[in-house]
Design a protein around this motif. Structure first.
Motif, short mmCIF file in Angstrom:
data_model
loop_
_atom_site.label_atom_id
_atom_site.label_comp_id
_atom_site.label_asym_id
_atom_site.label_seq_id
_atom_site.Cartn_x
_atom_site.Cartn_y
_atom_site.Cartn_z
N MET A 113 0.85 -1.19 0.00
CA MET A 113 0.00 0.00 0.00
C MET A 113 0.88 1.24 0.00
N VAL A 114 0.50 2.22 -0.79
CA VAL A 114 1.17 3.51 -0.81
C VAL A 114 0.21 4.56 -0.28
N PHE A 115 0.64 5.23 0.76
CA PHE A 115 -0.12 6.36 1.30
C PHE A 115 0.52 7.64 0.79
N ARG A 116 -0.28 8.46 0.13
CA ARG A 116 0.24 9.70 -0.45
C ARG A 116 -0.55 10.89 0.06
N LEU A 117 0.17 11.94 0.43
CA LEU A 117 -0.50 13.17 0.84
C LEU A 117 0.03 14.35 0.04
N ASP A 118 -0.82 15.33 -0.14
CA ASP A 118 -0.49 16.54 -0.90
C ASP A 118 -0.94 17.76 -0.11
N GLY A 119 -0.18 18.84 -0.26
CA GLY A 119 -0.60 20.09 0.34
C GLY A 119 -1.86 20.62 -0.33
N HIS A 120 -2.78 21.12 0.48
CA HIS A 120 -4.05 21.64 -0.05
C HIS A 120 -3.89 23.13 -0.33
N SER A 121 -4.08 23.52 -1.61
CA SER A 121 -3.97 24.92 -2.03
C SER A 121 -2.63 25.52 -1.63
N TYR A 126 -1.81 31.46 8.33
CA TYR A 126 -3.01 30.65 8.51
C TYR A 126 -2.60 29.19 8.48
N PRO A 127 -3.43 28.27 9.01
CA PRO A 127 -3.03 26.86 9.13
C PRO A 127 -2.94 26.16 7.78
N PRO A 128 -1.84 25.49 7.49
CA PRO A 128 -1.76 24.67 6.27
C PRO A 128 -2.56 23.38 6.45
N SER A 129 -2.95 22.78 5.34
CA SER A 129 -3.67 21.51 5.42
C SER A 129 -3.20 20.60 4.30
N PHE A 130 -3.36 19.29 4.51
CA PHE A 130 -2.97 18.28 3.54
C PHE A 130 -4.11 17.30 3.35
N ASP A 131 -4.21 16.77 2.14
CA ASP A 131 -5.17 15.69 1.89
C ASP A 131 -4.40 14.40 1.62
N GLY A 132 -5.00 13.27 1.94
CA GLY A 132 -4.32 11.99 1.79
C GLY A 132 -5.20 10.94 1.15
N ARG A 133 -4.54 9.91 0.63
CA ARG A 133 -5.25 8.77 0.03
C ARG A 133 -4.35 7.55 0.07
N ILE A 134 -4.94 6.38 -0.05
CA ILE A 134 -4.18 5.13 -0.11
C ILE A 134 -4.47 4.43 -1.43
N ARG A 146 -1.33 29.05 -3.08
CA ARG A 146 -1.69 30.22 -2.26
C ARG A 146 -0.84 30.26 -0.99
N PHE A 147 -0.68 29.10 -0.35
CA PHE A 147 0.08 29.06 0.90
C PHE A 147 1.52 29.53 0.68
N SER A 148 2.15 29.10 -0.42
CA SER A 148 3.53 29.48 -0.69
C SER A 148 3.64 30.96 -1.04
N ASP A 149 2.63 31.50 -1.71
CA ASP A 149 2.64 32.93 -2.04
C ASP A 149 2.49 33.79 -0.78
N VAL A 150 1.54 33.41 0.06
CA VAL A 150 1.29 34.18 1.28
C VAL A 150 2.52 34.19 2.18
N HIS A 151 3.27 33.06 2.20
CA HIS A 151 4.43 32.96 3.07
C HIS A 151 5.75 33.22 2.33
N ASN A 152 5.64 33.77 1.13
CA ASN A 152 6.80 34.23 0.37
C ASN A 152 7.88 33.17 0.21
N PHE A 153 7.48 31.97 -0.23
CA PHE A 153 8.47 30.94 -0.52
C PHE A 153 9.36 31.40 -1.67
N GLU A 154 10.63 31.08 -1.58
CA GLU A 154 11.57 31.43 -2.64
C GLU A 154 11.28 30.59 -3.89
N LYS A 155 11.47 31.20 -5.05
CA LYS A 155 11.23 30.52 -6.33
C LYS A 155 12.57 30.31 -7.05
N PRO A 156 12.76 29.22 -7.74
CA PRO A 156 11.80 28.13 -7.97
C PRO A 156 11.74 27.10 -6.83
N ASN A 157 12.72 27.13 -5.90
CA ASN A 157 12.73 26.18 -4.79
C ASN A 157 13.06 26.90 -3.50
#
Length: 270
Positions: A1-9, A100-108, A12-23
Motif C-alpha cells: 500500500m502507498v499512502f500519499r499526501l499533498d498540500g491543499h492549495s 493561517y493553518p496549512p492543510s494536507f489531503d491523503g489517500r491510499i 496560495r500558501f507558498s505565495d502568502v508565506h513568500n516561498f523562494e522561487k523556484p525552490n
C-alpha cells in the motif's frame, strides 16, 4: 500500500508565506522533517519519497497497521503529518510566522505487484525532474522554451545537472539496518555493553533489554550452570538479532534505475 499526501492549495500558501522561487530549501527541509517524524512513529513505513508539497509512504506488504483500515490509516497519518509540519514551522521559518493553518489531503492506493510499486516511485521522481527543470527555466527566463538545458546554460550560466539533487530528484527516506558486532563467545569478550543504547530508532524495549542481558557475563554458578546459561545467552542473542536496529536515512538519489532497489530487496519483500 502507498499512502500519499499533498498540500491543499499550496500555491496560495507558498505565495502568502513568500516561498523562494523556484525552490525554497527551508520548505523542502520542513517537509522532510515531518515525513521523518511520521516514519519514526510508524515503523511499518519502509520508504518515503517527497517532492514539493507532497510525500508518498510505502507500507510493508505484511503491515497490520490499524487492521489495514483505509479510513483509519489515511486520517491518522494525514493529521499527524500536518501536526508535525505546523509544530516544526518556526524551526525552519523563524522570521515568518504562520499566517493561517496549512492543510494536507491523503489517500491510499494498493498496488498488486512489485513492478507497480517501482513504476509508481519512478513516476514521482520523473515528475520531480520535469517540474523542477521547467520551474528553474521559467523563473530564470520568464517563459517556456523547448531546449531548457541550453537556455539555462547559454543565457544564465546555470548548469542544471549541478543544481542541488534535492531539487532535481526529490527526497527519499528509507530505513537502513545499523551494523552491529556478531555474537560474542568468550568470557573475555562478553562485556556488559549490550545493544548499543545510543543507536537511533531502536526496536521495542523488550528486544533491546534481551540483547543487553544476553551480552552481559554472569560470573556466578557452577561450570555446568555456566554452560547451561551460555546456551540461553546464545538463544537470546539470536532472538535479539531477529529485530535488527535501524535508522532513517535521507537520500537524494535515483530511484528509477535498478541500483537503489537491488541494494534494498527487503523494501518490497516484507
Amino acid at each position: 500500500m502507498v499512502f500519499r499526501l499533498d498540500g491543499h492549495s499550496f500555491h496560495r500558501f507558498s505565495d502568502v508565506h513568500n516561498f523562494e522561487k523556484p525552490n525554497d530549501v527551508r520548505a523542502l527541509q520542513l517537509m522532510d522533517h515531518a515525513a521523518k517524524t511520521v516514519m519514526e512513529e510508524y515503523p511499518d513505513i519502509v520508504l518515503a519519497f517527497g517532492e514539493s508539497d507532497e510525500y508518498s509512504f510505502l507500507l510493508k506488504r505484511s503491515t497490520s497497521l490499524y487492521n489495514r483500515r483505509e479510513a483509519k490509516i489515511v486520517t491518522t497519518l494525514t493529521s499527524y503529518f500536518t501536526s508535525c509540519y505546523v509544530f516544526n514551522w518556526s524551526t525552519y521559518f523563524p522570521d515568518k510566522p504562520l499566517q493561517y493553518p496549512p492543510s494536507f489531503d491523503g489517500r491510499i492506493v494498493p498496488y498488486p505487484a512489485e513492478k507497480h510499486i517501482r513504476d509508481y516511485f519512478a513516476w514521482r521522481q520523473a515528475d520531480t525532474h520535469i517540474n523542477n527543470l521547467y520551474n528553474t527555466t521559467f523563473w530564470a527566463l520568464g517563459t517556456f522554451a523547448k531546449d531548457k538545458h541550453e537556455i539555462l546554460f547559454s543565457r544564465f550560466k546555470i548548469n542544471y545537472n549541478q543544481l542541488d539533487a534535492r531539487f532535481r530528484k526529490g527526497s527519499v527516506l528509507v530505513r537502513e539496518e545499523v551494523v552491529e558486532q556478531g555474537p560474542l563467545s568468550t568470557k573475555e569478550d562478553l562485556e556488559p555493553t549490550g545493544v548499543d543504547a545510543q543507536a537511533p530508532f531502536s526496536p521495542d524495549p523488550a528486544a533491546t533489554s534481551e540483547g543487553s542481558n544476553a551480552t552481559t557475563w554472569e560470573a556466578n554458578g557452577s561450570p555446568a550452570e555456566e554452560q547451561k546459561n551460555s546456551g540461553k545467552k546464545e538463544k537470546k542473542i539470536k532472538k535479539a538479532k531477529a529485530k535488527p536496529l535501524t535508522r532513517l536515512v535521507l537520500l537524494h538519489c535515483d530511484i528509477i534505475k535498478d541500483d537503489f532497489w537491488n541494494e534494498r530487496p527487503s523494501l518490497l519483500a516484507e
